[in-house]
Scaffold this active site. Structure first.
Site, PDB file in Angstrom:
ATOM      1  N   GLU A 177       0.889  -1.390  -0.023  1.00  0.00           N
ATOM      2  CA  GLU A 177      -0.102  -0.015  -0.110  1.00  0.00           C
ATOM      3  C   GLU A 177       0.944   1.198   0.138  1.00  0.00           C
ATOM      4  OE1 GLU A 177      -2.719  -0.466   3.249  1.00  0.00           O
ATOM      5  OE2 GLU A 177      -3.853  -2.028   2.280  1.00  0.00           O
ATOM      6  N   GLU A 363      -5.211  -8.606   0.611  1.00  0.00           N
ATOM      7  CA  GLU A 363      -6.077  -8.048   1.784  1.00  0.00           C
ATOM      8  C   GLU A 363      -7.318  -8.014   1.569  1.00  0.00           C
ATOM      9  OE1 GLU A 363      -4.439  -4.873   4.076  1.00  0.00           O
ATOM     10  OE2 GLU A 363      -2.430  -5.466   4.127  1.00  0.00           O
TER      11      GLU A 363
END
Ligand code: IFM
Length: 454
Positions: A177, A363
């Site tokens: 991320e 995720e």
């Protein structure tokens, strides 16, 4: 390619996915390991941030967390018994290097080597993430990711880890991320290191992407049959209304939140429309940087939680946009909209925009206020439904032709949820932080029966 919306009507079954589909859970070092200063681990930017009053709820830190550093065999047993065939973890850089140009810390290397052996013994394919936000503080002290030298430090770290683990770990994720590393940590100031400067955030972002691009060939050189990618957190974006202004705002936000990452990774450079808006805040780019960033990868990791709704907001921030809180929508305890169809929409869009090759959901998960009840169970029906509905959406989008090859639930265990501290629980396994007792939640039991096809 078509996407359907049978998500809520037709529950998912493992047999509807490819037999070699990967089924995992994901975690990260700072969020679970604890052992804050054991075996030569040095301070990370999250230790420093957490120690700064007012930054993390309840003054919490990752110093003890789930004590995974000592209890990993129990955690991996739970994962194996759940029926997982893969496990995503991250490596704490401060366990490996304690100074610039120093030697890698043998105890840190040995810990991850034992961890990987523990996964393999239990049939869990290791997926290693090199950077999940715990930068050593000594690197932040000389500018952190805003400094170009941190790219070289990351390559040293990458080299040490891939040499040590590359005989057993084929799957490598360079960064988790980059949006959060750069924008939340350096523009919004809500994560370590806690800066609030847009230009710094963009420079950080450029160096993070550059370090990814330069790490890929290094990993390939050190790891036979390496499979390398990175994980982006992405949202489908919706305009707040059908007005031309809100649609234009959505496009501006899209330029920074989606195309700023994917365009350069897939060889298109930073989007010109966004560069035009950000003007002088644009990062310094050296010749060759964009080619390095565009290095071909083996997969794209997609982290999906919720869609974002965007409104035109003249003068608000550099983009004049506002991200609205969900209205009249089902939400999790963190106020994140529950939208399984958003997962399908996002994946279909990425596939059609970039054709990135294999994608993995690295995720996906939900936060609820779980409690252990009198009979010792954790009845988290909402998380179970969240998981079921997202897997149904995933099945449908794969059936529509999008090449997703695996799914990692976030997270195996409850953990340190960054600035939210320990009050926010995402695990399929409940952690009692006083006793460190692990309890499989009902969602975890459901995942187990889904994986074992019971
Ligand atoms: O806990 C985080 C994780 O570290 C990164 N992705 C989102 C999760 C939930 O907020």
């Amino acid at each position: 390619m078509t996407t359907t919306n049978s998500t809520d009507q037709h529950p998912p079954a493992r047999s509807e996915f490819a037999s070699d589909f990967l089924w995992g859970c994901a975690t990260s070092s700072y969020q679970i390991e604890g052992a804050g200063f054991e075996d030569g681990r040095v301070e990370s930017i999250w230790d420093r941030f957490a120690a700064t009053p007012g930054k993390v709820k309840g003054g919490a830190s990752g110093a003890v967390a789930c004590d995974h550093y000592h209890r990993w065999p129990e955690d991996f047993d739970i994962g194996r018994d759940m029926g997982l065939n893969a496990y995503r973890f991250s490596i704490a850089w401060p366990r490996i290097f304690s100074e610039i140009g120093g030697k890698p810390n043998t105890k840190g290397l040995d810990f991850y080597s034992r961890l990987v052996d523990g996964m393999l013994e239990r049939g869990l394919q290791p997926w290693a993430t090199l950077y999940h936000w715990d930068l050593p503080q000594f690197l932040q002290d000389r500018g952190g990711w805003a400094e170009r030298g941190t790219v070289d430090a990351f390559l040293e770290f990458t080299d040490a880890m891939t040499r040590r683990l590359g005989d057993r770990v084929q799957h490598w994720i360079t960064h988790n991320e980059p949006w959060c590393t750069s924008m939340i940590g350096n523009w919004e100031g809500l994560h370590a290191p806690g800066f609030t400067d847009f230009a710094t955030a963009l420079q950080v972002c450029h160096h993070v992407l550059l370090s990814h691009g330069k790490a890929v060939p290094l990993i390939r050189a050190n790891v036979p049959d390496a499979q390398v990618g990175l994980s982006l957190s992405l949202h489908p974006l919706r305009a707040a209304s059908s007005s031309a202004e809100d649609e234009a705002a959505r496009l501006r936000h899209d330029g920074l939140r989606y195309r700023w990452f994917l365009d350069p990774l897939y060889g298109r450079g930073y989007p010109q429309a966004t560069l035009d808006i950000i003007g002088d805040a644009a990062p310094a780019i050296h010749p060759g940087d964009m080619d390095a960033i565009a290095v071909p990868t083996d997969f794209l990791g997609v982290n999906y939680y919720f869609p974002e709704t965007i409104q035109d907001a003249p003068g608000e921030g550099p983009l004049s946009v506002r991200v609205l809180k969900p209205q009249d929508a089902e939400t999790t305890a963190l106020g994140w909209e529950v939208a399984p169809e958003g997962l399908a929409e996002l994946l279909a869009r990425i596939e059609s925009d970039y054709h990135p090759g294999p994608m993995y959901i690295t995720e996906n998960g939900s936060c609820y206020d779980d409690v252990v009840v009198a009979d010792g169970s954790v009845p988290d029906a909402e998380r179970r439904a969240y998981l079921q509905r997202h897997l149904a959406a995933l099945r449908d989008v794969i059936d529509g032709g999008v090449p997703v090859k695996g799914y990692f639930a976030w997270s195996l265990v409850d953990n340190f949820e960054w600035a939210e501290g320990y009050g926010r629980r995402f695990g399929l396994v409940h952690i009692d932080y006083d006793t460190q007792q692990r309890t499989l939640k009902d969602s975890g039991k459901w995942y187990r029966s889904f994986l074992r096809q019971e």
